[in-house]
Design an enzyme around this catalytic site. Sequence first.
Site: not given
Length: 268
Positions: A120, A169, A211, A228, A230, A232
């Site tokens: 996306r 966004r 982040k 960063p 996130d 994961h």
Amino acid sequence: MITVELEHFSLDKICDSGQCFRMKKLGDGHFSMVAGDQYLEMHQENGVVDFYCSQEEFVCYWVRYFDLDTDYEVYINAANPRDKYLNAAIKAGDGIRILRQDLWEMIVTFLISQQNNIKRIRKCIERICRTYGERKVSPEGVEYYTFPTTEALSQATEEDLRGCGLGYRAKYIAVTARTIASGEISLEKIYDMRYHRAKKELMKLCGVGEKVAECICLFALHHMDAFPVDTHIRQVMDVHYKRGFPNRRYKGMRGIMQQYIFYYDLYS
């Protein structure tokens, strides 16, 4: 065409590393890349890479972009031999480079990346480039669109940007574009700032949290201490680094270690 033999360099892994979203796999080791207003096609077979561009373009733009003058073996050899997880991650991600990308492009890109998936993100970026970028044709006859300028996006309304699939966004990008276009925040000054100050300045922009600021610092400003975190990375930290990542040991290279870990967690 420029042909070079490169160690610790993989177009395939760079494409999948989550730091650039205008790079495409064309099949059989062939790739295309749009960066800013530049278009490039490449081919890799083992360690031999063909860059389909002039010597001048290669030296003046792409060497820096792909960080080709940096010896990544230094990073690989710095890993603690007792850290089995990190060594496995490095082995899996060997070939990733920290790209030197345009600051404005990375601000918009990582605003779009929030709560989003890679497929996306790519579509959203392609839409805003087609809508607000400049149409160009490469020497090979390939049509592409440059990344929109700050001024171009500052003229777009939130509703216009929602039409490009940006969702919530859209507000972040509309406000941020106007903030930068008005001179309220200077990208030129951010380029000259050290890591922590640059991060703090970026977080003044609408929608830029910690982040996203870390991503921009790493992938645009090449601050190699940016790390960063996130979903994961947080999960990896919880399982493999319960006392925290050994930041002191990897000072000056935390960013590349993060990329190896991110890639390994995503694709292993």
